[in-house]
Design a protein around this motif. Structure first.
Motif, PDB file in Angstrom:
ATOM      1  N   MET A   1      13.863   3.574  -1.395  1.00 12.75           N
ATOM      2  CA  MET A   1      12.721   3.148  -2.206  1.00 12.75           C
ATOM      3  C   MET A   1      13.079   3.334  -3.679  1.00 12.75           C
ATOM      4  SD  MET A   1      11.083   2.515   0.457  1.00 12.75           S
ATOM      5  CE  MET A   1       9.470   2.026  -0.108  1.00 12.75           C
ATOM      6  N   CYS A   2      13.538   2.252  -4.264  1.00 12.46           N
ATOM      7  CA  CYS A   2      14.069   2.328  -5.621  1.00 12.46           C
ATOM      8  C   CYS A   2      13.100   1.714  -6.630  1.00 12.46           C
ATOM      9  CB  CYS A   2      15.396   1.576  -5.606  1.00 12.46           C
ATOM     10  SG  CYS A   2      16.439   1.931  -6.979  1.00 12.46           S
ATOM     11  N   ALA A   3      12.079   1.015  -6.141  1.00 13.52           N
ATOM     12  CA  ALA A   3      11.179   0.294  -7.044  1.00 13.52           C
ATOM     13  C   ALA A   3      10.332   1.251  -7.878  1.00 13.52           C
ATOM     14  CB  ALA A   3      10.264  -0.623  -6.231  1.00 13.52           C
TER      15      ALA A   3
ATOM     16  N   PRO B   1      -1.426   1.672  -3.271  1.00 12.34           N
ATOM     17  CA  PRO B   1      -0.921   2.423  -2.109  1.00 12.34           C
ATOM     18  C   PRO B   1       0.440   3.040  -2.445  1.00 12.34           C
ATOM     19  CG  PRO B   1      -0.652   0.059  -1.799  1.00 12.34           C
ATOM     20  CD  PRO B   1      -1.463   0.233  -3.044  1.00 12.34           C
ATOM     21  N   ASP B   2       0.717   4.207  -1.884  1.00 12.03           N
ATOM     22  CA  ASP B   2       2.053   4.807  -2.026  1.00 12.03           C
ATOM     23  C   ASP B   2       2.908   4.265  -0.876  1.00 12.03           C
ATOM     24  OD1 ASP B   2       4.350   6.418  -1.930  1.00 12.03           O
ATOM     25  OD2 ASP B   2       3.294   8.073  -2.918  1.00 12.03           O
ATOM     26  N   ILE B   3       3.791   3.328  -1.214  1.00  9.70           N
ATOM     27  CA  ILE B   3       4.564   2.626  -0.172  1.00  9.70           C
ATOM     28  C   ILE B   3       5.495   3.596   0.553  1.00  9.70           C
ATOM     29  CG2 ILE B   3       6.123   0.682   0.273  1.00  9.70           C
ATOM     30  CD1 ILE B   3       5.081  -0.471  -2.464  1.00  9.70           C
ATOM     31  N   ALA B   4       6.191   4.410  -0.244  1.00  9.83           N
ATOM     32  CA  ALA B   4       7.152   5.353   0.359  1.00  9.83           C
ATOM     33  C   ALA B   4       6.426   6.284   1.325  1.00  9.83           C
ATOM     34  CB  ALA B   4       7.855   6.144  -0.736  1.00  9.83           C
TER      35      ALA B   4
ATOM     36  N   LYS C   1       6.010  12.581   0.729  1.00 11.26           N
ATOM     37  CA  LYS C   1       6.306  11.236   1.262  1.00 11.26           C
ATOM     38  C   LYS C   1       7.137  11.289   2.539  1.00 11.26           C
ATOM     39  CE  LYS C   1       6.333   9.734  -3.538  1.00 11.26           C
ATOM     40  NZ  LYS C   1       5.707   8.523  -4.063  1.00 11.26           N
TER      41      LYS C   1
ATOM     42  N   VAL D   1       7.035   1.409  -8.712  1.00  8.32           N
ATOM     43  CA  VAL D   1       5.751   0.805  -8.303  1.00  8.32           C
ATOM     44  C   VAL D   1       4.649   1.283  -9.249  1.00  8.32           C
ATOM     45  CG1 VAL D   1       4.151   0.541  -6.363  1.00  8.32           C
ATOM     46  CG2 VAL D   1       6.575   0.929  -5.913  1.00  8.32           C
TER      47      VAL D   1
ATOM     48  N   ASP E   1       1.351   2.721 -10.443  1.00  8.63           N
ATOM     49  CA  ASP E   1       0.468   3.660  -9.745  1.00  8.63           C
ATOM     50  C   ASP E   1      -0.949   3.114  -9.612  1.00  8.63           C
ATOM     51  OD1 ASP E   1       2.373   5.602  -9.299  1.00  8.63           O
ATOM     52  OD2 ASP E   1       2.180   6.378 -11.338  1.00  8.63           O
TER      53      ASP E   1
ATOM     54  N   GLY F   1      14.081   8.262  -1.356  1.00 10.77           N
ATOM     55  CA  GLY F   1      13.236   7.873  -2.491  1.00 10.77           C
ATOM     56  C   GLY F   1      13.943   8.137  -3.801  1.00 10.77           C
ATOM     57  N   PHE F   2      13.308   7.733  -4.852  1.00 12.68           N
ATOM     58  CA  PHE F   2      13.799   7.993  -6.199  1.00 12.68           C
ATOM     59  C   PHE F   2      12.729   8.774  -6.961  1.00 12.68           C
ATOM     60  CE2 PHE F   2      17.669   5.823  -7.720  1.00 12.68           C
ATOM     61  CZ  PHE F   2      18.089   5.287  -6.516  1.00 12.68           C
TER      62      PHE F   2
ATOM     63  N   THR G   1      13.841  -1.308  -1.918  1.00 11.89           N
ATOM     64  CA  THR G   1      12.861  -1.868  -2.858  1.00 11.89           C
ATOM     65  C   THR G   1      13.446  -1.738  -4.264  1.00 11.89           C
ATOM     66  OG1 THR G   1      11.649   0.210  -3.245  1.00 11.89           O
ATOM     67  CG2 THR G   1      10.912  -1.170  -1.390  1.00 11.89           C
TER      68      THR G   1
ATOM     69  N   LYS H   1       7.883  15.530  -4.013  1.00 15.41           N
ATOM     70  CA  LYS H   1       7.829  14.151  -3.469  1.00 15.41           C
ATOM     71  C   LYS H   1       8.471  14.052  -2.103  1.00 15.41           C
ATOM     72  CE  LYS H   1       7.328  12.244  -7.820  1.00 15.41           C
ATOM     73  NZ  LYS H   1       7.831  11.772  -9.033  1.00 15.41           N
TER      74      LYS H   1
HETATM   75  O1  C5P Z   1       5.262   9.302  -6.815  1.00 16.81           O
HETATM   76  P1  C5P Z   1       6.353   8.642  -7.563  1.00 16.81           P
HETATM   77  O2  C5P Z   1       5.975   7.269  -8.072  1.00 16.81           O
HETATM   78  O3  C5P Z   1       6.968   9.428  -8.661  1.00 16.81           O
HETATM   79  O4  C5P Z   1       7.498   8.496  -6.470  1.00 16.81           O
HETATM   80  C1  C5P Z   1       8.643   7.756  -6.662  1.00 16.81           C
HETATM   81  C2  C5P Z   1       9.179   7.277  -5.347  1.00 16.81           C
HETATM   82  O5  C5P Z   1       8.160   6.740  -4.527  1.00 16.81           O
HETATM   83  C3  C5P Z   1      10.159   6.132  -5.513  1.00 16.81           C
HETATM   84  O6  C5P Z   1      11.033   6.184  -4.432  1.00 16.81           O
HETATM   85  C4  C5P Z   1       9.242   4.929  -5.463  1.00 16.81           C
HETATM   86  O7  C5P Z   1       9.945   3.758  -5.121  1.00 16.81           O
HETATM   87  C5  C5P Z   1       8.256   5.328  -4.417  1.00 16.81           C
HETATM   88  N1  C5P Z   1       6.895   4.788  -4.616  1.00 16.81           N
HETATM   89  C6  C5P Z   1       6.365   3.880  -3.716  1.00 16.81           C
HETATM   90  N2  C5P Z   1       5.082   3.436  -3.876  1.00 16.81           N
HETATM   91  C7  C5P Z   1       4.313   3.878  -4.880  1.00 16.81           C
HETATM   92  C8  C5P Z   1       4.827   4.792  -5.809  1.00 16.81           C
HETATM   93  C9  C5P Z   1       6.130   5.228  -5.643  1.00 16.81           C
HETATM   94  O8  C5P Z   1       7.068   3.469  -2.794  1.00 16.81           O
HETATM   95  N3  C5P Z   1       3.087   3.434  -5.032  1.00 16.81           N
END
Ligand code: C5P
Length: 397
Positions: A272-274, A305-308, A342, A276, A278, A323-324, A192, A338
């Motif tokens: 998961m680099c995006a 939603p928290d995709i990761a 996650k 996203v 919050d 993740g990042f 991402t 994290k």
């Molecule tokens: O919780 P936080 O946003 O700091 O976590 C960062 C990591 O979680 C990244 O890898 C980011 O791509 C992923 N993420 C996600 N979905 C979200 C928030 C963060 O996949 N809603």
């Protein structure tokens, strides 16, 4: 290197004499080398020397004058496992950056499907000129590898940056490249990248400064190592150049989640680099919110939603989820939290406190933390180099 097909592009610079050493090193290592030289290059080094060393006729023109034989840049571009242009003059770099296909070398470059390495060589002022720098940046954005010139005495007797990297070091870059080989062949990697935009009304959104550069660099690196890549990308100004990258464009976090849920089950690795968002507005106005007719509006937000974490919850044995964490304080503590929350296998930490790291930059300073708490800190590197470190680490898991 043995049996690898390499195109050695030579352009018209004094450093062309060093290309002979590079050619010898490649041949000695067992590579098959096709030299393509520009008309100006021939002023500096004779094709006879190059064909004798490479064991192949040197190509310079579109046709061989006496026989009318046509040299197919398309076939050549497909034949090559790597193309290295050393020395690359300011002029050739400009032509490559802008697709000016007026010689065999640039047409071959435009047809090449393989990784391309560019070793600039020019006077320090030419190198420092914003035009050259912009062209080099452009090549980088196409996924080409720039072998930075060294500082030292130049042909003009001036001292500065512009000296072509030594042949031994260029050779080493290629050797390292082939050592990685196609170590992700047969793997499906999902990445991402970029920000998400959360709509307020038809003309406004909540977003963030993410440029997508780190995610796109990861996608290019993984694809070059043989992976099939699905790049789930938020809105960015970047394009993916490798044909093995399928870009799925999304805008909001919810759309990104949907795309990821579809792709993750048949992925071996997900990064998961995006960045996203919050939160998203609870509701999207159908029409543009007008300033004139109301008090300042209150926009109620709801959690995205928290995709990761959603992928972490459905991760199968053998799948790797990375993740990042972009932090501004208590970096390690937050990153480790994290990993647990996650269900990640590793997290790449970058701190906004480090100069050159984070949003929009072409560089990054990362620390990789594993689920067992072990850490490796890397120095400041280009995002592409950081991407290679991240993938090496994933492979070590
Ligand atoms: O919780 P936080 O946003 O700091 O976590 C960062 C990591 O979680 C990244 O890898 C980011 O791509 C992923 N993420 C996600 N979905 C979200 C928030 C963060 O996949 N809603």
């Amino acid at each position: 290197m043995k049996g690898r097909h390499i195109i050695l592009g030579i352009t018209g610079g004094i450093a062309a004499y060093k290309s002979v050493s590079l050619l010898r090193l490649l041949i000695k290592a067992g590579a098959e080398v096709q030299v393509v030289i520009t008309p100006a290059g021939k002023q500096f080094i004779t094709p006879v020397t190059l064909s004798a060393l490479s064991g192949r006729p040197v190509i310079s023109e579109f046709f061989t004058a006496n026989t009318g034989e046509w040299h197919s840049h398309v076939d050549l571009g497909l034949w090559a496992d790597a193309m290295v242009i050393a020395p690359a003059t300011a002029s050739t770099i400009a032509k490559m950056a802008n697709g000016v296909a007026d010689n065999m070398l640039v047409t071959t470059y435009l047809s090449a499907k393989c990784p391309v390495f560019v070793a600039p060589a020019m006077d320090l002022d030419m190198m420092a000129h914003p035009s050259t720098q912009a062209n080099i940046e452009r090549l980088r954005s196409y996924g080409n590898h720039i072998i930075e010139p060294a500082s030292g005495e130049l042909a003009s007797h001036l001292v500065g940056k512009g000296r072509m990297e030594e042949p031994e070091n260029i050779f080493k870059v290629l050797q390292d490249h082939f050592a990685h080989g196609l170590d992700l062949a047969g793997k499906h990697v999902m990445i991402t990248a970029g920000p998400t935009y959360e709509k307020i009304d038809p003309v406004r959104f909540i977003g963030n400064y993410s440029s997508g550069k780190m995610g796109y660099a990861l996608a290019e690196e993984a694809a070059e190592r043989g992976a099939k890549v699905t790049l789930v990308s938020g809105p960015v100004n970047l394009t993916a150049s490798n044909p093995n990258i399928q870009v799925v464009k999304v805008e909001s976090a919810r759309q990104m989640l949907e795309a990821c849920l579809e792709t993750f089950p048949h992925s071996d690795i997900a990064v998961m680099c995006a960045a996203v968002a919050d939160y998203a507005p609870e509701s999207v106005a159908d029409v543009k919110i007008k300033r004139e007719h109301q008090d300042a509006p209150v926009i109620r937000l709801v959690k995205n939603p928290d995709i990761a974490a959603a992928l972490g919850a459905q991760k199968r044995l053998g799948q790797i989820l990375a993740g990042f964490a972009l932090e501004t304080h208590d970096e390690e503590k937050h990153a480790k939290e994290k990993i647990t929350k996650k269900n990640l296998d590793m997290i790449v930490l970058n701190s906004l406190r480090d100069p050159g790291a984070g949003f929009q930059t072409d560089t990054n300073k990362i620390t990789i933390i594993d689920a067992d708490g072990s850490e490796i800190a890397f120095p400041l590197k280009t995002k592409r180099e950081a991407a290679a470190d991240i993938i090496d680490h994933i492979l070590s898991l």
